[in-house]
Write a protein that holds these residues in place. Sequence first.
Motif, mmCIF file in Angstrom:
data_model
loop_
_atom_site.group_PDB
_atom_site.id
_atom_site.type_symbol
_atom_site.label_atom_id
_atom_site.label_comp_id
_atom_site.label_asym_id
_atom_site.label_seq_id
_atom_site.Cartn_x
_atom_site.Cartn_y
_atom_site.Cartn_z
ATOM 1 N N GLY A 97 0.816 -1.205 0.000
ATOM 2 C CA GLY A 97 0.000 0.000 0.000
ATOM 3 C C GLY A 97 0.848 1.252 0.000
ATOM 4 O O GLY A 97 0.591 2.184 -0.748
ATOM 5 N N TYR A 102 -2.050 -2.281 -5.027
ATOM 6 C CA TYR A 102 -2.489 -3.483 -5.724
ATOM 7 C C TYR A 102 -3.965 -3.338 -6.110
ATOM 8 O O TYR A 102 -4.816 -3.105 -5.262
ATOM 9 C CB TYR A 102 -2.316 -4.684 -4.799
ATOM 10 C CG TYR A 102 -2.215 -6.028 -5.480
ATOM 11 C CD1 TYR A 102 -1.123 -6.851 -5.258
ATOM 12 C CD2 TYR A 102 -3.218 -6.501 -6.327
ATOM 13 C CE1 TYR A 102 -1.019 -8.097 -5.863
ATOM 14 C CE2 TYR A 102 -3.123 -7.742 -6.937
ATOM 15 C CZ TYR A 102 -2.022 -8.538 -6.697
ATOM 16 O OH TYR A 102 -1.926 -9.767 -7.294
ATOM 17 N N PHE A 104 -7.109 -5.333 -7.578
ATOM 18 C CA PHE A 104 -7.480 -6.735 -7.749
ATOM 19 C C PHE A 104 -8.466 -6.933 -8.882
ATOM 20 O O PHE A 104 -9.118 -6.018 -9.357
ATOM 21 C CB PHE A 104 -8.059 -7.290 -6.450
ATOM 22 C CG PHE A 104 -7.010 -7.535 -5.410
ATOM 23 C CD1 PHE A 104 -6.426 -8.760 -5.275
ATOM 24 C CD2 PHE A 104 -6.587 -6.492 -4.589
ATOM 25 C CE1 PHE A 104 -5.453 -8.977 -4.326
ATOM 26 C CE2 PHE A 104 -5.622 -6.703 -3.638
ATOM 27 C CZ PHE A 104 -5.046 -7.938 -3.511
ATOM 28 N N SER A 109 -16.116 -8.434 -5.178
ATOM 29 C CA SER A 109 -15.903 -9.081 -3.882
ATOM 30 C C SER A 109 -14.646 -8.585 -3.174
ATOM 31 O O SER A 109 -14.348 -9.036 -2.088
ATOM 32 C CB SER A 109 -15.832 -10.596 -4.076
ATOM 33 O OG SER A 109 -14.965 -10.900 -5.140
ATOM 34 N N SER A 110 -13.916 -7.659 -3.801
ATOM 35 C CA SER A 110 -12.674 -7.206 -3.179
ATOM 36 C C SER A 110 -12.886 -6.033 -2.232
ATOM 37 O O SER A 110 -11.950 -5.546 -1.620
ATOM 38 C CB SER A 110 -11.654 -6.817 -4.246
ATOM 39 O OG SER A 110 -11.250 -7.966 -4.946
ATOM 40 N N LEU A 111 -14.127 -5.560 -2.145
ATOM 41 C CA LEU A 111 -14.439 -4.496 -1.187
ATOM 42 C C LEU A 111 -15.390 -5.072 -0.145
ATOM 43 O O LEU A 111 -16.238 -5.902 -0.470
ATOM 44 C CB LEU A 111 -15.127 -3.331 -1.908
ATOM 45 C CG LEU A 111 -14.247 -2.542 -2.867
ATOM 46 C CD1 LEU A 111 -15.101 -1.709 -3.810
ATOM 47 C CD2 LEU A 111 -13.307 -1.639 -2.100
ATOM 48 N N SER A 113 -18.566 -5.280 2.035
ATOM 49 C CA SER A 113 -19.898 -4.698 1.877
ATOM 50 C C SER A 113 -20.453 -4.206 3.208
ATOM 51 O O SER A 113 -21.557 -3.704 3.268
ATOM 52 C CB SER A 113 -20.854 -5.696 1.223
ATOM 53 O OG SER A 113 -20.655 -6.988 1.724
ATOM 54 N N HIS A 115 -18.665 -1.993 5.066
ATOM 55 C CA HIS A 115 -18.056 -0.696 5.339
ATOM 56 C C HIS A 115 -18.227 0.194 4.112
ATOM 57 O O HIS A 115 -18.203 -0.293 2.979
ATOM 58 C CB HIS A 115 -16.571 -0.876 5.650
ATOM 59 C CG HIS A 115 -16.321 -1.794 6.817
ATOM 60 N ND1 HIS A 115 -16.254 -3.150 6.685
ATOM 61 C CD2 HIS A 115 -16.140 -1.529 8.129
ATOM 62 C CE1 HIS A 115 -16.034 -3.705 7.870
ATOM 63 N NE2 HIS A 115 -15.966 -2.749 8.765
ATOM 64 N N ASN A 119 -14.772 4.665 4.286
ATOM 65 C CA ASN A 119 -14.132 4.017 5.438
ATOM 66 C C ASN A 119 -12.879 3.274 4.999
ATOM 67 O O ASN A 119 -11.828 3.375 5.632
ATOM 68 C CB ASN A 119 -15.165 3.062 6.072
ATOM 69 C CG ASN A 119 -14.607 2.259 7.232
ATOM 70 O OD1 ASN A 119 -13.595 1.585 7.088
ATOM 71 N ND2 ASN A 119 -15.268 2.339 8.372
ATOM 72 N N GLN A 120 -12.982 2.535 3.887
ATOM 73 C CA GLN A 120 -11.847 1.729 3.436
ATOM 74 C C GLN A 120 -10.731 2.592 2.841
ATOM 75 O O GLN A 120 -9.546 2.311 3.053
ATOM 76 C CB GLN A 120 -12.326 0.666 2.446
ATOM 77 C CG GLN A 120 -13.188 -0.385 3.146
ATOM 78 C CD GLN A 120 -13.943 -1.305 2.192
ATOM 79 O OE1 GLN A 120 -13.402 -2.237 1.636
ATOM 80 N NE2 GLN A 120 -15.225 -1.023 1.999
ATOM 81 N N GLU A 123 -9.036 4.375 5.715
ATOM 82 C CA GLU A 123 -8.177 3.419 6.422
ATOM 83 C C GLU A 123 -6.829 3.287 5.705
ATOM 84 O O GLU A 123 -5.771 3.325 6.335
ATOM 85 C CB GLU A 123 -8.873 2.059 6.492
ATOM 86 C CG GLU A 123 -8.031 0.970 7.096
ATOM 87 C CD GLU A 123 -8.707 -0.386 6.967
ATOM 88 O OE1 GLU A 123 -9.276 -0.837 7.957
ATOM 89 O OE2 GLU A 123 -8.694 -0.985 5.876
ATOM 90 N N TYR A 159 -21.914 2.347 -0.137
ATOM 91 C CA TYR A 159 -21.357 1.005 -0.005
ATOM 92 C C TYR A 159 -21.067 0.463 -1.397
ATOM 93 O O TYR A 159 -21.688 0.881 -2.378
ATOM 94 C CB TYR A 159 -22.334 0.096 0.734
ATOM 95 C CG TYR A 159 -22.505 0.499 2.172
ATOM 96 C CD1 TYR A 159 -21.647 -0.001 3.137
ATOM 97 C CD2 TYR A 159 -23.488 1.405 2.557
ATOM 98 C CE1 TYR A 159 -21.779 0.372 4.463
ATOM 99 C CE2 TYR A 159 -23.618 1.789 3.880
ATOM 100 C CZ TYR A 159 -22.763 1.270 4.838
ATOM 101 O OH TYR A 159 -22.887 1.642 6.141
ATOM 102 N N PHE A 161 -21.801 -2.191 -2.897
ATOM 103 C CA PHE A 161 -22.873 -2.814 -3.674
ATOM 104 C C PHE A 161 -23.825 -1.790 -4.284
ATOM 105 O O PHE A 161 -24.701 -2.139 -5.054
ATOM 106 C CB PHE A 161 -23.645 -3.822 -2.809
ATOM 107 C CG PHE A 161 -24.153 -3.258 -1.525
ATOM 108 C CD1 PHE A 161 -25.306 -2.502 -1.506
ATOM 109 C CD2 PHE A 161 -23.470 -3.480 -0.340
ATOM 110 C CE1 PHE A 161 -25.781 -1.974 -0.324
ATOM 111 C CE2 PHE A 161 -23.944 -2.952 0.853
ATOM 112 C CZ PHE A 161 -25.106 -2.195 0.860
ATOM 113 N N MET A 172 -11.377 0.683 -6.398
ATOM 114 C CA MET A 172 -10.220 -0.167 -6.132
ATOM 115 C C MET A 172 -8.929 0.565 -6.491
ATOM 116 O O MET A 172 -7.922 0.463 -5.787
ATOM 117 C CB MET A 172 -10.297 -1.459 -6.959
ATOM 118 C CG MET A 172 -11.344 -2.443 -6.515
ATOM 119 S SD MET A 172 -11.109 -3.016 -4.829
ATOM 120 C CE MET A 172 -9.539 -3.835 -4.983
ATOM 121 N N LEU A 175 -8.233 3.102 -3.893
ATOM 122 C CA LEU A 175 -7.699 2.424 -2.704
ATOM 123 C C LEU A 175 -6.212 2.124 -2.876
ATOM 124 O O LEU A 175 -5.420 2.337 -1.968
ATOM 125 C CB LEU A 175 -8.426 1.094 -2.516
ATOM 126 C CG LEU A 175 -9.496 0.986 -1.451
ATOM 127 C CD1 LEU A 175 -10.100 -0.405 -1.474
ATOM 128 C CD2 LEU A 175 -8.921 1.283 -0.090
#
Lengths: 337, 330
Positions: A97, A102, A104, A109-111, A113, A115, A119-120, A123, A159, A161, A172, A175
């Motif tokens: 990081g 990276y 993905f 599905s890499s986040l 659901s 949070h 938030n991510q 972080e 979120y 989704f 992503m 992130l």
Amino acid sequence: MGEPILSVRDLETFFRPDEGIVRAVDGASFDLYPGRTLGIVGESGCGKSVTARSILRIVDHPGKVERGEALLRRGDGRIVDLVAIDAKSAEMRDIRGGEIGYVFQEPMSSLSSFHTIGNQVVEAIRLHRAVSAKEARDRAIELLQLVGIPRPEQRVDSYSFELSGGLRQRVMIALALAAEPRILIADEPTTALDVTTQAQILELIRKIQADRNLAVILITHDMGVIAEMADSVSVMYLGKVVESGPVDTIFHAPRHPYTQALLRSIPSVLAEPRSRLTTIAGSIPHPYARPPGCPFHPRCQNFMPGTCDRSAPPVTRLDPEHEVRCFLYEAPAEAVA
Amino acid sequence: MVTYILQRLGLALLTILAISVVSFVIIQLPPGDFVDTYITNLAASGSAVRAEEAAALRIQYGLDQPIWVQYWKWLSRVATGDFGMSMEWGRPVLEVIGDRLWLTIVISIAAILVTWGIALPIGIYSAVRQYSIPDYVFTLIGFVGLAVPNFLLALIIMYFGFKLFDLNIGGLFSAEYQLAPWSWGKIWDLTKHLPLPAVILALAGTAQLIRIMRANLLDELRRPYVTTARARGLPEWRVIMKYPVRAALNPFASTIGYLLPFVVSGSIVVSLVLSLPTVGPLLLRSLIAQDMFLAGTIVLLLGVLTVIGTFISDLILMWIDPRIRAGMHG
């Protein structure tokens, strides 16, 4: 091109489940330079993703990086071997990081659901930068803006989704970029997306790369994506880099029979209508039943009985930047022996 | 969101109505009616009831009217807190149940907390260190715990408690507080007596919960979002606690509602062995004695509490799971 920022030599990552041993990465070597894109290409299961994960030391159990080195030139000029340091150490976490971002394959599905995306992202920022929660949130919104998410100040509280596939992949990327890494690994970043979105995401990666002088490792099975994005290419087959070189050389003067077969299997708009698409004969061998000698020999058109199935071919350097791992190009003296 | 809550509330009321019908049917089940039983009881004690007296009683209780009118009358009385008389005890049902309902709730909640407190950390450990020696040890203990009947465990603990430490473990109160009115001293006495029955009651559920938590978490640990969290440099324990554990805990919120009846019906034997003043043994006795007003009332109250528990777990799920909240808009 200067000094490489990441230099991988003879990397070996094996999985040892109860059933046997899988040599997922079996001696991969390549160099990565700032501002350039290295494409790693190959069929599914050839070890592309495991190679990338081995660099970050996040290979899932029971996989283990066994040998080789991955020399990273850190921001402060120190050179560290990512294979040698402890995967759980603070330094390794700092690199994940912080130095290497990276992206993905599966934006669905890499986040998490549970949070919000904010938030991510927050972080990821606060793990590597000493900023207040408020500053981090502002930065997260800027990042979302940078990766082209509309109304980022609202989206930050959504979120995953609630977003489309393309937007999720943008999240992503945000992130991965959160802590301003100098290397970006994009692992099949567009595979799960439709063609239009695919082009937008690739364009976004290229733009950010230019702005930040990022070194990019682009992992894909799509030769079209490689042609569009990469400066140099490593072609992988069953854990080995079978051919590597500048993108033009790989596309116009491929040497390894596998590279040639991969290129033939790209559908062409110039092809005769209703003609059959060329495929590579056979399929990837089962990981536990790896062929002896050159792993490609059962599918190879230039198979030489008694040579290719006996021993593994060495690397032949055709010119300073073009290497191939095939008996066809071995120095004559060695071939006789 | 308000629509959703109102919808849930409406469903809860409907369910309670259905439960009241079932309870009423239970009360009506034995042959003959309330007055017949009353007369039989009096006859047994030597006094007779005259026919016109019986008829007057029937009219007073509305027993001469059609069944739905009786149901309505019963329901109206219940709504005002009059649950009828207990045949066996000769006192109002509510008085017989008394503190037992609240003690049942207290002991159930204590048992649930103990279950979670033991099972969740072990389940998490077992999943994260799958196939390690402690995982095998916990698994073994878990299966043994699953196989040993609770009441046996209760007997063993009582025996050794008495033999080795001269402790009398039964009950929830010391002798001097047994019949005393509520006071701080009595509450403190309860607090002292609570842990042991709570632990014994908790152990059965614990083994099961360890397995569930372990399986849930093992599923989640393989998901890509865990690798993503790791790839951004998060320390391993924070990766696990923030993401997969969060996801694995979610299903537990939906089980809160069922826990109460589970503890009550699953613990009757243990309650008898430990002589706990809960509604479980009372229900058993009222069924044996055909004390139908008491049995029906207990069934009704437990049913209502379960519906309330389910409603609460719906609210909790809504609070903790963003996907459910999102589904409410769509």
